[in-house]
Write a protein that holds these residues in place. Sequence first.
Motif, mmCIF file in Angstrom:
data_model
loop_
_atom_site.group_PDB
_atom_site.id
_atom_site.type_symbol
_atom_site.label_atom_id
_atom_site.label_comp_id
_atom_site.label_asym_id
_atom_site.label_seq_id
_atom_site.Cartn_x
_atom_site.Cartn_y
_atom_site.Cartn_z
ATOM 1 N N LEU D 129 39.044 146.031 -11.408
ATOM 2 C CA LEU D 129 38.011 146.054 -10.065
ATOM 3 C C LEU D 129 38.351 145.539 -9.012
ATOM 4 N N GLY D 130 39.099 144.567 -9.094
ATOM 5 C CA GLY D 130 40.277 144.569 -7.685
ATOM 6 C C GLY D 130 40.500 145.974 -7.422
ATOM 7 N N MET D 131 41.118 146.330 -7.505
ATOM 8 C CA MET D 131 41.837 147.965 -7.792
ATOM 9 C C MET D 131 40.626 148.619 -7.284
ATOM 10 N N ARG D 133 37.648 148.684 -6.238
ATOM 11 C CA ARG D 133 37.521 147.701 -4.825
ATOM 12 C C ARG D 133 38.684 149.023 -3.925
ATOM 13 N N ARG D 134 39.827 148.312 -4.369
ATOM 14 C CA ARG D 134 40.471 149.528 -2.736
ATOM 15 C C ARG D 134 40.394 150.792 -2.989
ATOM 16 N N VAL D 155 36.038 141.109 -0.678
ATOM 17 C CA VAL D 155 35.571 140.069 -1.406
ATOM 18 C C VAL D 155 36.436 140.249 -2.845
ATOM 19 N N SER D 156 36.675 141.340 -3.308
ATOM 20 C CA SER D 156 37.883 141.062 -4.200
ATOM 21 C C SER D 156 39.167 141.228 -4.124
ATOM 22 N N LEU D 157 40.186 140.891 -3.270
ATOM 23 C CA LEU D 157 41.124 141.149 -2.324
ATOM 24 C C LEU D 157 41.809 139.693 -2.691
ATOM 25 N N ASP D 158 43.081 139.474 -2.751
ATOM 26 C CA ASP D 158 43.558 138.025 -2.966
ATOM 27 C C ASP D 158 43.852 138.049 -1.141
ATOM 28 N N GLY E 40 45.637 134.880 -8.316
ATOM 29 C CA GLY E 40 46.008 135.585 -8.086
ATOM 30 C C GLY E 40 46.225 136.944 -7.919
ATOM 31 N N PRO E 41 47.246 137.903 -7.794
ATOM 32 C CA PRO E 41 46.232 139.018 -6.679
ATOM 33 C C PRO E 41 45.472 139.873 -7.505
ATOM 34 N N SER E 42 45.236 140.795 -7.477
ATOM 35 C CA SER E 42 44.068 141.403 -7.493
ATOM 36 C C SER E 42 45.420 142.557 -8.860
ATOM 37 N N GLY E 43 44.494 142.942 -9.770
ATOM 38 C CA GLY E 43 45.744 143.760 -11.042
ATOM 39 C C GLY E 43 46.335 143.003 -11.605
ATOM 40 N N GLN E 80 32.799 140.199 -14.030
ATOM 41 C CA GLN E 80 33.217 139.949 -12.984
ATOM 42 C C GLN E 80 32.050 140.757 -12.629
ATOM 43 N N GLU E 152 35.442 135.708 -10.776
ATOM 44 C CA GLU E 152 35.034 135.539 -9.321
ATOM 45 C C GLU E 152 33.507 135.771 -9.684
ATOM 46 N N VAL E 155 31.523 135.902 -5.777
ATOM 47 C CA VAL E 155 32.059 136.305 -3.924
ATOM 48 C C VAL E 155 30.279 136.824 -3.623
ATOM 49 N N HIS E 185 39.726 134.130 -5.429
ATOM 50 C CA HIS E 185 40.451 134.565 -4.369
ATOM 51 C C HIS E 185 40.836 133.759 -3.656
#
Lengths: 299, 249, 249, 241, 241
Positions: D129-131, D133-134, D155-158, E40-43, E80, E152, E155, E185
Amino acid sequence: SDKTTIRIGVQATGTLAWELSVLQGQTKDIDFKVETHPVATTEAGKIALQSGAVDIIVSDWIWVSRMRSDGADFTFYPYSTTSGALMVQRNSAIHAVKDLKGKRLGIAGGELDKNWLLLQALAQEEQLDLNASVEKVFGAPPLINEQLKQGRVDAALNYWHFGAKLEAQGYRQLIDGKGILKGLGIQENIPTLGYVFKQSWADSHKKVLDSFFQSSKKAKQLLCASEPDWQKVIPLTQADDVTTQAKLRQRYCEGNVMQSGIPEQQVAERIYTLLRTVSNNQLTGKSEHLQPGTFWSQD
Amino acid sequence: MLISLRTAVPGLSLLVLLAVWQLLAVYLNSNNLPAPLVVGNVFWQGCLSGQIPYHLGVTLLRLIVSFSIAMLLGCAIGIVLGRNKKLDAFFDNWLIIFLSIPALVTIILCYVWFGLTESAAILAVVINKLPNVIVTIREGARALDQDLLEMARSYRFGKRKTLLHVVWPQLYPYIMGATRSGLALVWKIILVVELLGRSNGMGYQLHLFFQLFDVASILAYTIAFVAVIQMLELLVLKPLDTKAQRWRR
Amino acid sequence: MLISLRTAVPGLSLLVLLAVWQLLAVYLNSNNLPAPLVVGNVFWQGCLSGQIPYHLGVTLLRLIVSFSIAMLLGCAIGIVLGRNKKLDAFFDNWLIIFLSIPALVTIILCYVWFGLTESAAILAVVINKLPNVIVTIREGARALDQDLLEMARSYRFGKRKTLLHVVWPQLYPYIMGATRSGLALVWKIILVVELLGRSNGMGYQLHLFFQLFDVASILAYTIAFVAVIQMLELLVLKPLDTKAQRWRR
Amino acid sequence: MIAIDIKSKMYPAKGRAGHHLAIAELQLLLQSGEFVCLVGPSGCGKTTLLNIIADLDRDYEGSVNFKQHQTHPKIGYVFQNPRLLPWRTVRENIELAIEDNSSSENIDALLEVMQLTQFQHVYPERLSLGMSRRVAIIRGFATNPDMLLMDEPFVSLDAPTARQVRSLLITLWQQRPHTVLFVTHDLREAIALADRIVFLAAAPMKVIADMAVPIPRSERDDEQAIETFRQQLLHDYPALK
Amino acid sequence: MIAIDIKSKMYPAKGRAGHHLAIAELQLLLQSGEFVCLVGPSGCGKTTLLNIIADLDRDYEGSVNFKQHQTHPKIGYVFQNPRLLPWRTVRENIELAIEDNSSSENIDALLEVMQLTQFQHVYPERLSLGMSRRVAIIRGFATNPDMLLMDEPFVSLDAPTARQVRSLLITLWQQRPHTVLFVTHDLREAIALADRIVFLAAAPMKVIADMAVPIPRSERDDEQAIETFRQQLLHDYPALK
Ligand SMILES: Nc1ncnc2c1ncn2[C@@H]1O[C@H](COP(=O)(O)OP(=O)(O)OP(=O)(O)O)[C@@H](O)[C@H]1O
Ligand SMILES: Nc1ncnc2c1ncn2[C@@H]1O[C@H](COP(=O)(O)OP(=O)(O)OP(=O)(O)O)[C@@H](O)[C@H]1O
Ligand SMILES: [Mg+2]
Ligand SMILES: [Mg+2]
């Protein structure tokens, strides 16, 4: 009552219904009971017979022979000699079969229609390849009639009661099935339609069947001779105008199987061979000869 | 005002259709297209004589029975095939084959094997309709939302709850499509089925009129059927639609 | 191993079907259900004589033309009606009516008005098939994802881009459903159309065989058609499916 | 300059839910090139407002006026959910949003910063999901918009990625100052990024505070200045705690 | 005790995307009743891991063992994305997830805390995203699970609501200590809530640090102790910055 029941598949628009209504009017004379089973088309009748829903239908002997060659045990008893007709406009320039050349011809029932096949044979005698020289339009019978009326075809080869309806509206009959056969040198009255039933069933119902045939013959005669009986049948013709009714009756009565009925074997065989060659085996199937037993005989 | 407009539009569209018909009839002026009034009269006569209600009733009964069977079975099989790749690989072929077998063949075989009975007729309709339902629902089942299925699994919805609350609402538009176009298909098949082996019903009657080239009667019977389907649409399908689509924004 | 299994399954399922057929034929032992071998023989003879390829070709041509017209028109109208409530309210009635007009009626009227011509035949098929396509696609268009449409609007996709990249992929399962069940429907209608007013084609031939009650030939022609549809499925629809579903997890 | 003047935005009654007055009497003036953060409770109408500005929702009373722009300006909208086309790859999703396909280097650069280069030909269903979002953020940036609407984009980014993306956003903004409307729940982020923060209250939405941020823009959200200003804000508006 | 031992989790190759090794050689032991945060980092594979634990994904090498539980324990999974059934109202969505329908008062209370009481009969399409998230959280809590997986979850919550929800989570956990696996995060949030924080790195996922949090659980994430611990963490692990 312990009368035997005969179940008959009847087309709502067919003449068998007329006959049966007269026949059923005379309950006291007959020692069987008729149970009619309305069917919508000839094909529906064939299905009904095969599935055992009825004992008797009306069909033609070529089909019976074909089915016999495939192992079915159907057999045929003559019912009528009426046959389809080639109709044209009253003032059409077409006066003989050879005039059809280059014209548009509407044909009911497809390329295996018996009248169409025989017509081709007749033209062949005059060195005319009809199949190649007319513009054929195949279609369902009502549509073919309509096409002629709209002038979209120049001539129409249709089943007899469609022909009769046209005739009543002033169209001209160029030739009918009987005429075609005559042209081919066959003078005998050959039945076109007949009762078709299972041989096994017939064997076990010989007496009833015989008396049914007798009664049906009588009913036919009544229909053609007695006015009151005809009046009763008129609603069944599904025609509103008197001319059409009269024409239908006339054609019907002309088709009565007057002689004992069974055609001479070799005449039938000749027609069979004719149809077989013209249709290129398609109508008759593989069998080279008319199957023995195609025509039912009481003994 | 808005509401009255909403109810007026369908009526208006019917009127426009009638007007087009009337104009065409006048323009062609042949008995191949009788005017609405003529047909209406025939229709009325048929209703009075009881002919139309009788044949319509018989056909409708067959339609309801065979349609219900085909839809129920079709949904079940469609969902299973859509979710199970292995079964699908096996039965895909069969489906295509049954889809392309002419109605004629199945009808003849049904009648010849099982006799000219009511159940044979219904069986024939079901066999013809079933593959169509399966194929449509299968597409729906393939397109199910994976996220929601996972949610259902993790919250232990179980088979019944998942089917009812997760799968069914997603299949709804497919089922509606299959219902609407399916009613039309069943109707088309039933006419042939009746033509070939029944002694009553719309198919039997229509063929009779066709033989007599009685277009007015053909249209009158058509109107009767159209009216029934319209009623079904108004009283059952539309309200169902409204209810099922409530949640959309 | 896995791949060979995947290709083997469809073959296996065909074999099973053949076996069932053979068993039934032996068990019934009537010429109403000829054995596969008999039918195969008839099929082979028909191919050699050129009859089957000819009639099949003619029918296929009609099928392709009418199917394409119906699908294209149907998708366009379906999308419009699915997205536009007002138009839908107006034409909904018409749709239902055209859905429930018997095939027989439209075919007869087409032939009567336009003569027993090729274009009348194709028109008749299109009229019969069109409402079914519209109804299915309309359901799809109603279920479109609002979020994605908004995204397309805010990024100014325009009509063409939106249709191609946002709407079409969502309609895809509906279109596939309509295609598969639609091919079957068109095939059923075309048979009637050819039966009533054409001088060639599968329907015309089947009717001839039907008159003669020649089930072996009927089945042989059916096989020819089934083979074509299977080819279509294998060479066009399946690859399309795979391509279109690539993105699914 | 953008003049937002919404008399009322009502969601019509439907089913068992009655109608809902989401926004009433909201006036907001955005200078062009201004970076404004919107902070407000969940459900107060922030997304509704952005939709109206993006012209996705026309069913309201009032007006949104874009001075300087004859037509509606080009808008890059980073939605609250990614809204990627699942049947198009990451790159295709981005390219589709761009009117001219010339900016492929630009996309490459953005993918690089977002650490998505190796995923550019992957379908969104195969992303986290974070990806996703990016990707949506890249799509918003890549269109080179006149106005950027961002609905809780980070919101989902580290933390490290968030910092990098913030830095990217600042760079882009410096290269070509465009109006940014940025929704966030994170006060530190708002203070770090915004020229001005608008605090909102719910039901219906109204502005409870609208203040300039006297701190230079920064990609880091944990500097002392930010923390101090935040404490002061929380002190002034206890409702934000 | 839950013993997670994943030898490898591979996403198969598909289309233009090659296969992807998401997790390799991951061992993790969770004590029952422990509150563990994953950062941890996204992905990096956090969602993948939760899916495996929740038994939604069985396509991996390795094992997840639940001691004490004969069967798979009852799991409350806050995904999520909200994953609400759009055709069921808020309340129906919650009730469907509960096996016994007896806990209607419980639902009432949860709706109250989440400020959703007046929206309980509304369909999810009429909610804001943050509200949908809150519904998903209620659904996770309401099932009264043996284990809570939260991806998460907070958020989209504004600061005051987030504080309230954290406080609720803590209360629930105190009433009935169940294992919680909480992805976030936000380092401050992790420190405030967790007994233990596991820091992860990506491609494939591995544990880079696993440490107990020596600070009492708190609903507030801006206390001094938290900030101090955070600074220390950032100092020890610069990758987290
Ligand atoms: N269905 C899938 N098919 C292929 N690859 C996938 C799939 N789902 C996830 N991945 C890949 O696995 C990796 C881990 O994904 P996951 O969703 O577990 O990440 P995450 O840690 O939850 O990230 P985020 O914080 O962004 O949610 C990602 O690189 C992603 O591309
Ligand atoms: N389509 C809709 N129909 C009816 N009501 C809606 C609709 N969309 C939003 N609302 C209502 O409008 C209000 C504002 O919603 P909006 O999505 O703008 O909130 P938000 O500020 O973006 O919240 P969040 O921070 O949770 O995203 C909410 O109370 C919501 O219930
Ligand atoms: Mg929002
Ligand atoms: Mg994740």
